[in-house]
Structures are given as C-alpha cells and as structure tokens.
Design a protein around this motif. Sequence first.
Motif, PDB file in Angstrom:
ATOM      1  N   GLY A   1      18.409   6.934 -10.652  1.00 51.94           N
ATOM      2  CA  GLY A   1      19.709   6.383 -10.300  1.00 51.94           C
ATOM      3  C   GLY A   1      19.641   5.686  -8.955  1.00 51.94           C
ATOM      4  O   GLY A   1      18.768   4.850  -8.722  1.00 51.94           O
ATOM      5  N   GLU A   2      20.501   6.054  -8.046  1.00 48.55           N
ATOM      6  CA  GLU A   2      20.512   5.418  -6.731  1.00 48.55           C
ATOM      7  C   GLU A   2      19.717   6.197  -5.691  1.00 48.55           C
ATOM      8  O   GLU A   2      19.596   5.764  -4.552  1.00 48.55           O
ATOM      9  N   HIS A   3      19.137   7.327  -6.088  1.00 47.43           N
ATOM     10  CA  HIS A   3      18.391   8.154  -5.139  1.00 47.43           C
ATOM     11  C   HIS A   3      16.885   8.041  -5.355  1.00 47.43           C
ATOM     12  O   HIS A   3      16.407   7.797  -6.462  1.00 47.43           O
ATOM     13  N   LYS A   4      16.155   8.259  -4.281  1.00 43.95           N
ATOM     14  CA  LYS A   4      14.700   8.153  -4.325  1.00 43.95           C
ATOM     15  C   LYS A   4      14.094   9.183  -3.383  1.00 43.95           C
ATOM     16  O   LYS A   4      14.591   9.396  -2.272  1.00 43.95           O
ATOM     17  N   ILE A   5      13.015   9.818  -3.830  1.00 44.13           N
ATOM     18  CA  ILE A   5      12.229  10.645  -2.923  1.00 44.13           C
ATOM     19  C   ILE A   5      10.920   9.929  -2.619  1.00 44.13           C
ATOM     20  O   ILE A   5      10.384   9.198  -3.451  1.00 44.13           O
ATOM     21  N   VAL A   6      10.439  10.122  -1.419  1.00 48.26           N
ATOM     22  CA  VAL A   6       9.115   9.663  -1.007  1.00 48.26           C
ATOM     23  C   VAL A   6       8.355  10.899  -0.557  1.00 48.26           C
ATOM     24  O   VAL A   6       8.835  11.650   0.308  1.00 48.26           O
ATOM     25  N   VAL A   7       7.184  11.123  -1.153  1.00 54.24           N
ATOM     26  CA  VAL A   7       6.341  12.255  -0.771  1.00 54.24           C
ATOM     27  C   VAL A   7       5.129  11.682  -0.053  1.00 54.24           C
ATOM     28  O   VAL A   7       4.292  11.006  -0.653  1.00 54.24           O
ATOM     29  N   ASP A   8       5.058  11.949   1.230  1.00 51.55           N
ATOM     30  CA  ASP A   8       3.983  11.420   2.083  1.00 51.55           C
ATOM     31  C   ASP A   8       3.289  12.609   2.728  1.00 51.55           C
ATOM     32  O   ASP A   8       3.809  13.203   3.676  1.00 51.55           O
ATOM     33  N   GLY A   9       2.124  12.972   2.194  1.00 49.34           N
ATOM     34  CA  GLY A   9       1.451  14.167   2.687  1.00 49.34           C
ATOM     35  C   GLY A   9       2.299  15.399   2.396  1.00 49.34           C
ATOM     36  O   GLY A   9       2.727  15.627   1.264  1.00 49.34           O
TER      37      GLY A   9
ATOM     38  N   HIS B   1       5.244  15.855   3.655  1.00 50.71           N
ATOM     39  CA  HIS B   1       6.632  15.511   3.951  1.00 50.71           C
ATOM     40  C   HIS B   1       7.322  14.932   2.724  1.00 50.71           C
ATOM     41  O   HIS B   1       6.787  14.044   2.059  1.00 50.71           O
ATOM     42  N   LEU B   2       8.528  15.424   2.440  1.00 44.64           N
ATOM     43  CA  LEU B   2       9.352  14.896   1.370  1.00 44.64           C
ATOM     44  C   LEU B   2      10.637  14.342   1.972  1.00 44.64           C
ATOM     45  O   LEU B   2      11.349  15.049   2.705  1.00 44.64           O
ATOM     46  N   PHE B   3      10.917  13.085   1.669  1.00 45.01           N
ATOM     47  CA  PHE B   3      12.113  12.416   2.163  1.00 45.01           C
ATOM     48  C   PHE B   3      13.001  12.059   0.978  1.00 45.01           C
ATOM     49  O   PHE B   3      12.516  11.750  -0.105  1.00 45.01           O
ATOM     50  N   LEU B   4      14.309  12.075   1.206  1.00 45.22           N
ATOM     51  CA  LEU B   4      15.278  11.722   0.174  1.00 45.22           C
ATOM     52  C   LEU B   4      16.229  10.661   0.714  1.00 45.22           C
ATOM     53  O   LEU B   4      16.775  10.809   1.821  1.00 45.22           O
ATOM     54  N   TYR B   5      16.419   9.590  -0.074  1.00 45.71           N
ATOM     55  CA  TYR B   5      17.288   8.497   0.365  1.00 45.71           C
ATOM     56  C   TYR B   5      18.183   8.036  -0.775  1.00 45.71           C
ATOM     57  O   TYR B   5      17.813   8.128  -1.956  1.00 45.71           O
TER      58      TYR B   5
ATOM     59  N   TRP C   1       0.816  -1.221   0.000  1.00 43.62           N
ATOM     60  CA  TRP C   1       0.000   0.000   0.000  1.00 43.62           C
ATOM     61  C   TRP C   1       0.848   1.269   0.000  1.00 43.62           C
ATOM     62  O   TRP C   1       0.373   2.315  -0.429  1.00 43.62           O
ATOM     63  N   THR C   2       2.077   1.219   0.480  1.00 41.45           N
ATOM     64  CA  THR C   2       2.892   2.425   0.573  1.00 41.45           C
ATOM     65  C   THR C   2       3.913   2.482  -0.556  1.00 41.45           C
ATOM     66  O   THR C   2       4.213   1.477  -1.199  1.00 41.45           O
ATOM     67  N   THR C   3       4.480   3.668  -0.777  1.00 42.77           N
ATOM     68  CA  THR C   3       5.554   3.795  -1.757  1.00 42.77           C
ATOM     69  C   THR C   3       6.927   3.776  -1.100  1.00 42.77           C
ATOM     70  O   THR C   3       7.926   4.122  -1.730  1.00 42.77           O
ATOM     71  N   TRP C   4       6.999   3.382   0.162  1.00 41.67           N
ATOM     72  CA  TRP C   4       8.287   3.032   0.756  1.00 41.67           C
ATOM     73  C   TRP C   4       8.784   1.769   0.062  1.00 41.67           C
ATOM     74  O   TRP C   4       8.008   1.041  -0.570  1.00 41.67           O
ATOM     75  N   GLU C   5      10.070   1.461   0.196  1.00 43.81           N
ATOM     76  CA  GLU C   5      10.637   0.318  -0.520  1.00 43.81           C
ATOM     77  C   GLU C   5       9.901  -0.983  -0.211  1.00 43.81           C
ATOM     78  O   GLU C   5       9.713  -1.831  -1.083  1.00 43.81           O
ATOM     79  N   GLY C   6       9.456  -1.155   1.028  1.00 48.74           N
ATOM     80  CA  GLY C   6       8.759  -2.383   1.381  1.00 48.74           C
ATOM     81  C   GLY C   6       7.432  -2.558   0.675  1.00 48.74           C
ATOM     82  O   GLY C   6       6.897  -3.674   0.632  1.00 48.74           O
ATOM     83  N   GLY C   7       6.893  -1.497   0.114  1.00 49.82           N
ATOM     84  CA  GLY C   7       5.627  -1.578  -0.599  1.00 49.82           C
ATOM     85  C   GLY C   7       5.773  -1.832  -2.080  1.00 49.82           C
ATOM     86  O   GLY C   7       4.827  -2.309  -2.725  1.00 49.82           O
TER      87      GLY C   7
END
Length: 409
Positions: A353-361, A363-367, A264-270
């Motif tokens: 590439g090797e980077h990913k953003i997750v936009v949750d509400g 909040h924007l995260f970069l990994y 359900w999520t766009t985190w890597e586990g989803g």
Amino acid sequence: MGYADLGSYGARDIRTPNLDRLAREGVRFTDFYANASTCTPTRAGLISGRYQQRYLLEAPLGANGAASSAGRGLEASPYSLPRLLKSRGYATALFGKWHLGYTATQSPNAHGFDTFFGLKSGYHDYWRHNDSRGQPDLWENDTPVTVYGYTTDLITARTVKFIEAHAAEPFFIDVAYNAPHWPFQRPETPSVAANNARFVKPADSLTSSRADYVAMVERVDRGVGEILAALEQQGLTRNTLVIFTNDNGGEWLSDNTPLFNRKWTTWEGGIRVPAMARWPGRIPPKQVTPQVGITMDLTATILAAAGVVVPAEAKLDGVNLLPLMEGRTPAMERTLFWRAAVGAGIMRAARDGEHKIVVDGDHLFLYNVRRDPGERTDLARSRPDLARALRLKLESWEAQVNAEAATRR
C-alpha cells in the motif's frame, strides 16, 4: 537515470520534449519501481516477468571473462518475453544493452530476439565500444562488429531501420539505451582517453560534470523523438504501445529529487523510477496515476496488449496494468519486495500500500512513502505492529524465492 531527470518529473536543467510528449499523450506513473537497484537484476525481471531472485540474479554481471560473470546469466526459457511474443507472430528485436549473460544459451537470440545489436556487458565506451576490460563489446546478434558512432545514436538508427522494415507486421522492440550510464561521455566529442570506459567519482582529479550527464540524457530524448517520428511516418502511431522507463535509480550526477539515496540501495532513490506509456485511442492522454507498479508488470502488460495467451508454466509475478492505463479499472493495492547486494552487505525492502520498510543491516525503518517519498520520518517506533507485519511478509517472500532459486544451483 534520476527520478527528476525529465521535464515531466520536474527537471529544470534538462530538455526532454519528446519524453515529455509521451507523458502528455499518455499516462505517467508517480510510484513506479524498478525490479532492482541495479541493471542485470531488473533486466532479468523484464525478460522473465518474474522476481529475478528466482534465477540467482541479484547483482550486475561483470564484463565478459570476468570472474564475477563466470557461468552467471539468465538461461533461455520458452517463457521469455520475446519468445512468447514470437508465438503470436511478432518480429522481435533488441537494440542496446543486454547484460544478462555471455554464453550461447544466455544470448538475446536464444531468448527469442530475432535481431540484436548492441552491448552485452554492463557498460562500454560510447565511442570505441570497449568494455571495462578493454575488450570489444559491440555485437550483431552473436558476432562482434566494428561500427563507428556514438552508441546512443547507433541504437536509435537501428531502431528506426527496424520499424521501417517491419511496418507491415506486428513487432516488438526493446530499445535498451545504455545512456546515461557511465562512462559519462558527451555525444559531441569522441573519447580519446586511454581508459575512459570507467566510473569516475566526485573526488577524482579528472571527473565528469552534470553538463556531461545532461548532454547524454538529451541525446536519448532526441533518439526517442526520431523513433516516434518513424512510427508516425509509417502510420503506426495509433497501433503502437510505447513504454518508457529505466532499470534503477540515478547515480551521483543524477537528480533523484524528492527521493532519498541512489542506485544500488533499496531506498526510494535506488528503485523508484520514471515510467510512462502511450497508446493513442487506447490510453487516454494527460493521465497521472499513483498506481504502484514494477518492471515485471510491463512484461504482463505487453503480453496482454499483444493478445498472447500466457501459459500457466510462465508463472508471471507481474500484473497487467493495461486496464488501469486505459481507465477501465481503478488503482489497486500492491505488495512488492526487493533484495539487493550492496557492497559486502544486503539491503531489503517491501512496499505494501502506501507503507514501506527498509531493512539495512540490523536496522529496520518504516515510512509512508506516499506522503514521505524522501523517507525522512521513520514510523517504526510509532507503528511497530505494521513494521512487524511487513517484515513477516518480506521473510515469507524471501523463503519462497529462495526455495525456487535453490533448484537452480
């Protein structure tokens, strides 16, 4: 299924010798993704070879007759994967889960599958074959049928029978096991509960166990072994491309190690999933690749393997991974996007590439998900420039798929 629910991906409590054999005899991907964090959208990506947002399919369909499924589905197209394969002389079959619509123009047969046997909804009771509304959900093409048996075993048996019947001609089979999707029913004992085709949660008084889940995965592995044996018996092993993957990340009984979060999520586990491919003589064995891939790449890859000349009108979003799998080209940089309905909200993500953003509400995260697949170290504060660049790419992609989707409303 979880990322770490196969031996070749680190499982310790699940025995998957046949799937591990596929990985050993071919190529295993470490950075492969589902098109979405749930089933319907990802399956739309496979059949169309395109981002499912273009077809307004971003959440799972409800059961047949449910308000959430009314009118929704993937309308048949001359550019559906099975239709394009049929243009090349392939016999086509789908055994297992469809979940892309209930009307005649959304059916597996309309999309080009000569033969369909399985379920049209998102899940059903593995023994009674009823959907979440208690309605029969086992089909032979577009006709409801009653067949006794555990769904996983029925899918395997139909696949083996099709291989035997079509060994002398080109064929494509989508073996769409619904296991280990809930309800978490073991293959050894028929369901007797009055309402067992439902999702049980950890805090429920009568819930399921990891052992139930393990038994379901191991039954799939056994089925894969029977399918590989059928190919061998028909002398087809060296002339058959076999691909295995799943349509989203694992549920609560799954093991997504080392990834974060779940389906359900766009985190890597989803969205990050196991994927492997075997084609003896074409794909060298014992390969492990960090190539970033996604479900709709399999569409382009299958069509290329079959020698299909894809019309420009198909507008595939995926890329052909066969040269990479054959060792003829190095890994390539990819930019991929996700958008998923999560409860009442929307999650987004982009990998470049090797980077990913997750936009949750808000909040924007970069990994750096190559070094940090568990998404523990947020780089947004140290690399706001990169976060902004990825956000702009994501917004540009959204505008483009939204514009096409608006023509289908």
